[in-house]
Each structure stands twice: as structure tokens, then as C-alpha cells.
Scaffold this active site. Structure first.
Site, short mmCIF file in Angstrom:
data_model
loop_
_atom_site.label_atom_id
_atom_site.label_comp_id
_atom_site.label_asym_id
_atom_site.label_seq_id
_atom_site.Cartn_x
_atom_site.Cartn_y
_atom_site.Cartn_z
N HIS A 124 0.75 -1.22 0.01
CA HIS A 124 0.08 -0.13 -0.02
C HIS A 124 0.99 1.34 0.04
O HIS A 124 0.37 2.10 0.54
CB HIS A 124 -0.99 -0.13 1.17
CG HIS A 124 -1.98 -1.12 0.98
ND1 HIS A 124 -2.99 -1.46 2.04
CD2 HIS A 124 -2.37 -1.71 0.11
CE1 HIS A 124 -3.65 -2.30 1.70
NE2 HIS A 124 -3.25 -2.62 0.46
N SER A 197 -7.52 -7.43 9.44
CA SER A 197 -8.91 -7.63 9.80
C SER A 197 -9.50 -8.52 8.47
O SER A 197 -10.41 -8.99 8.56
CB SER A 197 -9.70 -6.37 9.56
OG SER A 197 -9.45 -5.59 8.51
P1 NAD Z 1 -7.62 -2.79 10.30
O1 NAD Z 1 -7.44 -1.70 11.01
O2 NAD Z 1 -8.76 -2.99 9.16
O3 NAD Z 1 -7.57 -4.05 11.10
C1 NAD Z 1 -6.48 -4.23 12.26
C2 NAD Z 1 -6.72 -5.58 12.73
O4 NAD Z 1 -5.39 -5.69 13.88
C3 NAD Z 1 -7.88 -5.89 13.57
O5 NAD Z 1 -8.50 -7.42 13.10
C4 NAD Z 1 -7.49 -5.92 14.95
O6 NAD Z 1 -8.16 -7.14 15.59
C5 NAD Z 1 -6.08 -6.05 14.90
N1 NAD Z 1 -5.19 -6.05 16.04
C6 NAD Z 1 -5.21 -4.94 16.69
N2 NAD Z 1 -4.37 -4.84 17.68
C7 NAD Z 1 -3.60 -5.78 17.36
C8 NAD Z 1 -2.32 -6.49 18.08
N3 NAD Z 1 -1.69 -5.92 18.95
N4 NAD Z 1 -1.58 -7.57 17.31
C9 NAD Z 1 -2.32 -8.14 16.24
N5 NAD Z 1 -3.51 -7.57 15.96
C10 NAD Z 1 -3.92 -6.67 16.36
O7 NAD Z 1 -6.38 -3.00 9.28
P2 NAD Z 1 -6.05 -3.71 8.00
O8 NAD Z 1 -6.56 -5.18 7.92
O9 NAD Z 1 -4.46 -3.84 7.90
O10 NAD Z 1 -6.33 -2.87 6.68
C11 NAD Z 1 -6.83 -1.61 6.57
C12 NAD Z 1 -5.90 -0.79 6.09
O11 NAD Z 1 -5.26 0.05 6.91
C13 NAD Z 1 -4.69 -1.00 5.17
O12 NAD Z 1 -4.96 -0.60 3.81
C14 NAD Z 1 -3.48 -0.17 5.65
O13 NAD Z 1 -2.60 0.08 4.44
C15 NAD Z 1 -4.09 0.61 6.66
N6 NAD Z 1 -3.40 1.23 7.56
C16 NAD Z 1 -1.87 1.02 7.83
C17 NAD Z 1 -1.67 1.51 9.01
C18 NAD Z 1 -0.16 1.40 9.20
O14 NAD Z 1 0.66 1.53 8.12
N7 NAD Z 1 0.35 1.14 10.45
C19 NAD Z 1 -2.40 2.11 10.10
C20 NAD Z 1 -3.71 1.90 9.74
C21 NAD Z 1 -4.23 1.66 8.76
#
Ligand code: NAD
Length: 252
Positions: A124, A197
Site C-alpha cells: 500500500h 482484519s
Molecule cells: P484494520 O485496521 O482493518 O484491522 C486491524 C486488525 O488488527 C484488526 O483485525 C485487529 O483485531 C487487529 N489488531 C489490533 N491490535 C492488534 C495487535 N496488537 N496484534 C495483532 N493484531 C491486532 O487494518 P488492515 O486489515 O491492515 O487494513 C486496513 C488498511 O489500513 C490497510 O490498507 C492499511 O494500509 C491501512 N493502515 C495502515 C496503518 C499502518 O501503516 N500502521 C495504520 C492504519 C491503517
């Protein structure tokens, strides 16, 4: 929960110790313990009234470039303050036990690279980069920071603006990254799905592709997802806790 003990299911370590090729798919939950909010958690404070699906789209940027730019600036300011956690470090340690361990990440924060992972595929993009909204060309960050408008005009196109170098909802993923991710998913022995997720396509399809190709699939997520029932092992744990335990039990 970080530092808690996780009981690894029977068979998981022997499956892993017999593996040569490992694919690790990570999502926003992988970065949560570093203090980067997941998409569902990110809507706090100033941004509480906006859904990520309403901010992270080309249409939103067209409608209100300043609002979208400011949201990303806010996320960038947070990301530069954070560091990789024990789970990122465990993945670096794990590299030495396999012929190949590739991290395919949906995250845009560079935490895997900062930790020292050597083979990272960014599906991404990267939030620290900016690109021209018309041409997609990379914009020099130093030049960008010397501009005062929000967002600055693009130096590459008269109608262009600088925009975050990330893939928005409704946009295609970089072909080279997706091709590599699919090739690894079809040929790995073990596929981890960590902190995602399993809702955002096409990344969400990768663990299922690995399953169909005969790989052992291990999910790490405190909350069940659509993959949990299909995966061979579903660890309801955080990334830091589970990965630390796994790395400690690997044998050469
Ligand atoms: P999402 O926000 O939809 O889901 C996050 C998942 O992580 C959930 O299922 C949750 O239960 C789980 N989770 C929460 N805390 C956790 C932990 N400590 N250990 C393991 N799992 C944990 O995110 P997604 O499925 O990655 O998709 C959403 C989009 O968000 C992607 O396109 C991504 O690029 C973007 N995104 C990226 C960042 C980043 O770069 N850090 C942050 C926010 C969103």
C-alpha cells in the site's frame, strides 16, 4: 498484553521448524503495539467524525485536498515518533531460520524496515513519500517541506498536487508488489497473517491463496476474522506476544 505468555498450539512449532519458505502478511494491527492506531482506532479526537473510507480515497482528495493532506500530516507526525516493537524484532530474528522469509505488508509506516527486516514488500505504498496526483511521480521531500501550501502544487504537472504516496481505497496496488506477493503466497510452506482484519482486498486474499496452495496458515490477531476458522492455527494474541514466543522456540 505485551509480555504476556502465549501457549503455542501443538504442532505449530514442528510445522514451522520444517518450513523453508515463509510469507508473513501484516496489517495495521502489527503496528498497534508501537502506538500507530489501526484504521478502526484512528478516528479519535479531531478526526472522529470521518470514516477512513471517506478520507483515504481519490474522490475525498479531489473534494477537499487540504482536509485529506492534513489527516495524513497528522498520521505522519505520529509515525515519526514511534519505534518497532518486540514482534518486529522477532520477525528479524526469524529470518535466519528459513531459506526465505518475506514480509508482505499493508502498513505504510516502514516499521519492518526500521526493525531490520531485509525483504519487505509494501502493498500500500509508504506514508512518508509524496507523489504527484496527476502523474504518480515521486516528489522530492526536501523541496516539498520548503512549500507553505497544504498540499503543495506538484512540480511535475500544472494541474497536479502533492498527495500521499499510499494506495487509497478504489486504487490499484503496485503491480510488481502484488505479483511478488501472489508468487510468494502460492509457493510458501507457511503463511502468517498478522494484525489484519482480512477485509481490505486484494491483500486479504493472500492467506487464502496460500491455504489453497497447501501452505500451513497461522493467524495472529486478538479478534477473530473471516480467516480464523480456515487457518490451521489461530492465535488470539497480540503480534508482540505471539511472535516473541514463536521466535524463542525455533530451532536451527
Ligand atoms: P484494520 O485496521 O482493518 O484491522 C486491524 C486488525 O488488527 C484488526 O483485525 C485487529 O483485531 C487487529 N489488531 C489490533 N491490535 C492488534 C495487535 N496488537 N496484534 C495483532 N493484531 C491486532 O487494518 P488492515 O486489515 O491492515 O487494513 C486496513 C488498511 O489500513 C490497510 O490498507 C492499511 O494500509 C491501512 N493502515 C495502515 C496503518 C499502518 O501503516 N500502521 C495504520 C492504519 C491503517
Amino acid at each position: 498484553m505485551n509480555g504476556a505468555i502465549v501457549k503455542l498450539p501443538d504442532g505449530l512449532m514442528s510445522d514451522l521448524n520444517n518450513a523453508d519458505r515463509v510469507l508473513v502478511l501484516t496489517g495495521a494491527g502489527m503496528s498497534a503495539e508501537s502506538g500507530v492506531p489501526t484504521f478502526r482506532d484512528a478516528q479519535k479526537g479531531l478526526w472522529a467524525k470521518h470514516r477512513p473510507e471517506d478520507l483515504a480515497t481519490p474522490q475525498a482528495f479531489k473534494r477537499n485536498p487540504q482536509m485529506v493532506w492534513d489527516w495524513y500530516e497528522d498520521r505522519r507526525r505520529n509515525i515519526v515518533k514511534v519505534s518497532p516493537h518486540a514482534g518486529h524484532a522477532a520477525l528479524v530474528v526469524m529470518e535466519q531460520y528459513f531459506e526465505r522469509l518475506v514480509v508482505v505488508t499493508q502498513n505504510v509506516d516502514s516499521l519492518h524496515q526500521l526493525a531490520g527486516s531485509t525483504d519487505v514488500v509494501e502493498l500500500h505504498g509508504n506514508i512518508m513519500r509524496s507523489i504527484c496526483s496527476e502523474t504518480g511521480k515521486l516528489i522530492d521531500e526536501q523541496w516539498l517541506r520548503s512549500q507553505s501550501s497544504h498540499p503543495p502544487a506538484s512540480p511535475h504537472h500544472p494541474d497536479g498536487l502533492a498527495r500521499p504516496g499510499v494506495v487509497w481505497f478504489g486504487e490499484s496496488l503496485p503491480q510488481i508488489a502484488m505479483d511478488r506477493a501472489m508468487a510468494e503466497a502460492s509457493s510458501c510452506d507457511v503463511c502468517f497473517s498478522i494484525g489484519t482484519s482480512t477485509l481490505v482486498q486484494p491483500a486479504a486474499s493472500l492467506p487464502f491463496l496460500a491455504l489453497n496452495a497447501g501452505a500451513t496458515v497461522i493467524e495472529i490477531n486478538p479478534t477473530p476474522t473471516s480467516l480464523s476458522r480456515e487457518a490451521h492455527y489461530s492465535l488470539q494474541s497480540t503480534a508482540a506476544t505471539a511472535l516473541t514466543a514463536i521466535a524463542e522456540h525455533l530451532t536451527a
